[in-house]
Design a protein around this motif. Structure first.
Motif, PDB file in Angstrom:
ATOM      1  N   PHE A 218      54.435   6.491  73.265  1.00  0.00           N
ATOM      2  CA  PHE A 218      54.925   5.889  74.243  1.00  0.00           C
ATOM      3  C   PHE A 218      54.536   6.341  76.021  1.00  0.00           C
ATOM      4  O   PHE A 218      54.860   7.209  76.762  1.00  0.00           O
ATOM      5  N   GLU A 219      54.733   5.182  76.851  1.00  0.00           N
ATOM      6  CA  GLU A 219      54.497   5.363  78.815  1.00  0.00           C
ATOM      7  C   GLU A 219      55.773   5.410  78.909  1.00  0.00           C
ATOM      8  O   GLU A 219      56.355   4.705  78.690  1.00  0.00           O
ATOM      9  N   THR A 220      56.221   7.261  79.800  1.00  0.00           N
ATOM     10  CA  THR A 220      57.286   7.054  80.275  1.00  0.00           C
ATOM     11  C   THR A 220      57.021   7.789  81.486  1.00  0.00           C
ATOM     12  O   THR A 220      55.731   7.931  82.087  1.00  0.00           O
ATOM     13  N   GLU A 221      58.078   7.997  82.357  1.00  0.00           N
ATOM     14  CA  GLU A 221      58.231   8.645  83.967  1.00  0.00           C
ATOM     15  C   GLU A 221      59.395   9.497  84.356  1.00  0.00           C
ATOM     16  O   GLU A 221      60.378   9.656  83.296  1.00  0.00           O
ATOM     17  N   VAL A 222      58.230  10.883  84.252  1.00  0.00           N
ATOM     18  CA  VAL A 222      58.982  12.044  84.411  1.00  0.00           C
ATOM     19  C   VAL A 222      60.183  12.125  85.011  1.00  0.00           C
ATOM     20  O   VAL A 222      59.804  12.389  86.425  1.00  0.00           O
ATOM     21  N   ARG A 232      64.423  15.011  81.682  1.00  0.00           N
ATOM     22  CA  ARG A 232      64.986  13.146  81.902  1.00  0.00           C
ATOM     23  C   ARG A 232      63.279  12.627  81.817  1.00  0.00           C
ATOM     24  O   ARG A 232      62.671  12.557  82.867  1.00  0.00           O
ATOM     25  N   THR A 233      63.567  10.934  81.122  1.00  0.00           N
ATOM     26  CA  THR A 233      61.942  10.541  81.503  1.00  0.00           C
ATOM     27  C   THR A 233      62.611   8.999  81.234  1.00  0.00           C
ATOM     28  O   THR A 233      64.069   8.580  81.195  1.00  0.00           O
ATOM     29  N   ALA A 244      61.930   3.424  71.119  1.00  0.00           N
ATOM     30  CA  ALA A 244      62.091   4.853  71.093  1.00  0.00           C
ATOM     31  C   ALA A 244      63.885   4.936  71.939  1.00  0.00           C
ATOM     32  O   ALA A 244      63.828   4.089  72.458  1.00  0.00           O
ATOM     33  N   PRO A 245      63.901   6.378  71.985  1.00  0.00           N
ATOM     34  CA  PRO A 245      65.159   7.012  72.522  1.00  0.00           C
ATOM     35  C   PRO A 245      65.389   6.087  74.146  1.00  0.00           C
ATOM     36  O   PRO A 245      64.871   6.228  74.810  1.00  0.00           O
ATOM     37  N   GLY A 246      66.413   5.986  74.027  1.00  0.00           N
ATOM     38  CA  GLY A 246      67.067   4.997  75.910  1.00  0.00           C
ATOM     39  C   GLY A 246      66.217   4.038  76.125  1.00  0.00           C
ATOM     40  O   GLY A 246      65.635   4.985  77.193  1.00  0.00           O
ATOM     41  N   ALA A 247      65.588   3.565  75.196  1.00  0.00           N
ATOM     42  CA  ALA A 247      64.226   1.993  75.376  1.00  0.00           C
ATOM     43  C   ALA A 247      65.339   1.633  77.113  1.00  0.00           C
ATOM     44  O   ALA A 247      66.583   1.367  76.316  1.00  0.00           O
ATOM     45  N   GLY A 248      64.473   1.024  77.704  1.00  0.00           N
ATOM     46  CA  GLY A 248      64.410   0.470  78.805  1.00  0.00           C
ATOM     47  C   GLY A 248      66.168   1.642  79.959  1.00  0.00           C
ATOM     48  O   GLY A 248      66.042   0.526  80.764  1.00  0.00           O
ATOM     49  N   GLY A 249      66.289   2.101  79.518  1.00  0.00           N
ATOM     50  CA  GLY A 249      66.902   3.186  80.951  1.00  0.00           C
ATOM     51  C   GLY A 249      66.387   4.762  80.470  1.00  0.00           C
ATOM     52  O   GLY A 249      65.348   4.958  79.793  1.00  0.00           O
ATOM     53  N   GLU A 250      67.638   5.614  81.139  1.00  0.00           N
ATOM     54  CA  GLU A 250      67.103   6.416  81.164  1.00  0.00           C
ATOM     55  C   GLU A 250      66.967   7.317  79.574  1.00  0.00           C
ATOM     56  O   GLU A 250      68.007   7.552  79.083  1.00  0.00           O
ATOM     57  N   ALA A 251      65.715   7.928  79.555  1.00  0.00           N
ATOM     58  CA  ALA A 251      66.012   8.733  77.531  1.00  0.00           C
ATOM     59  C   ALA A 251      66.185  10.284  78.591  1.00  0.00           C
ATOM     60  O   ALA A 251      65.757  10.547  78.980  1.00  0.00           O
ATOM     61  N   LEU A 252      66.791  11.511  77.246  1.00  0.00           N
ATOM     62  CA  LEU A 252      67.200  12.351  77.332  1.00  0.00           C
ATOM     63  C   LEU A 252      65.891  12.979  76.307  1.00  0.00           C
ATOM     64  O   LEU A 252      66.516  12.951  74.892  1.00  0.00           O
ATOM     65  N   PHE A 253      65.787  14.349  76.237  1.00  0.00           N
ATOM     66  CA  PHE A 253      64.832  15.043  74.952  1.00  0.00           C
ATOM     67  C   PHE A 253      64.803  16.744  75.121  1.00  0.00           C
ATOM     68  O   PHE A 253      65.160  17.128  76.448  1.00  0.00           O
ATOM     69  N   SER A 254      65.707  17.246  74.082  1.00  0.00           N
ATOM     70  CA  SER A 254      65.415  18.286  73.945  1.00  0.00           C
ATOM     71  C   SER A 254      63.907  19.264  74.043  1.00  0.00           C
ATOM     72  O   SER A 254      63.101  18.207  73.118  1.00  0.00           O
TER      73      SER A 254
END
Length: 264
Positions: A218-222, A232-233, A244-254
């Protein structure tokens, strides 16, 4: 707590070959012979370590293979990721000293030139009970190697960027000086200031990138990195809202959750 006055790299152990400089350094910890700032440099290693259990192979005599022992007592009250960020900044400082432009830090702690990896970092920790005692900072940085036959996506070296040959051991000593500077800045200014400086050089910060999570690209912004090291994306810019996790808002990835995708 007594102040540590030994400079990183003051004790510089140079080896012709070793299985792993991180193993060598950790053995000093286990034998009670560790000293803050001791740097172990090898011209070749036979069982180099990468992130998440991967093996790191390097051409003998061509690159920086370095591990540094750090007494964790002055920073054990800080998020452990702050030491990783400070180390990434030191490696960034060294590469940009010669490559100058188009260098960045790819989360969590790789050094990239354009879209190719130039350096990687592996930090292994030793605890006494739950108390953080030692960190072994392993840094591999490509210096003179120009062929990487085993890798589908070739990394990049300083020689490829600059057209120059370098003394890898000499650069490792320079890296120790830069690591000492970033270590002192972490002690002086704290984790938040270190994280801000780290994010100033973060690959993809504020612009679209492609990531893969659980097989989904997926495409996102850091948007940045949290003090605990999570990325944070924004939510995915394309595909279905539940893809994908956090679709439509901020997503956090470990760390280890996502893979960066680059155009070939």
């Amino acid at each position: 707590m007594p102040k540590i006055t030994i400079l990183i790299g003051f004790s510089f152990v140079e080896l012709s070959t070793v299985d792993s400089t991180n193993n060598y350094a950790m053995a000093l910890v286990h034998e009670g012979m560790a000293s803050h700032g001791t740097a172990i440099f090898a011209h070749a290693q036979t069982a180099g370590k990468g992130q998440r259990g991967k093996q790191w192979n390097t051409e003998p005599g061509s690159n920086i293979i370095l591990s540094v022992l750090v007494d964790a007592s002055p920073v054990r009250h800080l998020p452990p990721f702050s030491l990783s960020a400070a180390t990434a900044l030191a490696a960034y400082d060294l590469f940009t000293r010669y490559a100058v432009h188009e260098t960045s830090i790819k989360w969590p702690n790789d050094i990239y030139w354009r879209d190719r990896k130039a350096a990687g970092i592996l930090i292994e920790n030793a605890y006494h009970g739950k108390e953080w005692q030692w960190a072994v900072i392993g840094i591999g940085l490509n210096v003179n190697q120009v062929r990487f036959p085993e890798l589908p996506r070739p990394p990049v070296s300083l020689k490829q960027v600059t057209g120059r040959d370098f003394d890898a051991a000499g650069l490792a000593r320079e890296l120790c000086v830069l690591l000492e500077e970033r270590w002192q800045a972490l002690l002086r200014d704290g984790a938040d200031a270190t994280l801000i400086r780290y994010q100033d050089h973060l690959l993809g910060m504020g612009r679209p990138v492609r990531l893969r999570h659980d097989g989904f690209v997926f495409e996102t912004e850091v948007l940045g990195v949290l003090p605990d090291g999570r990325l944070r994306t924004s939510g995915p810019a394309t595909a279905s809202p539940d893809a994908a996790p956090g679709a439509g808002g901020e997503a956090l990835f470990s760390i280890g959750d996502v893979e960066w995708m680059f155009d070939h």
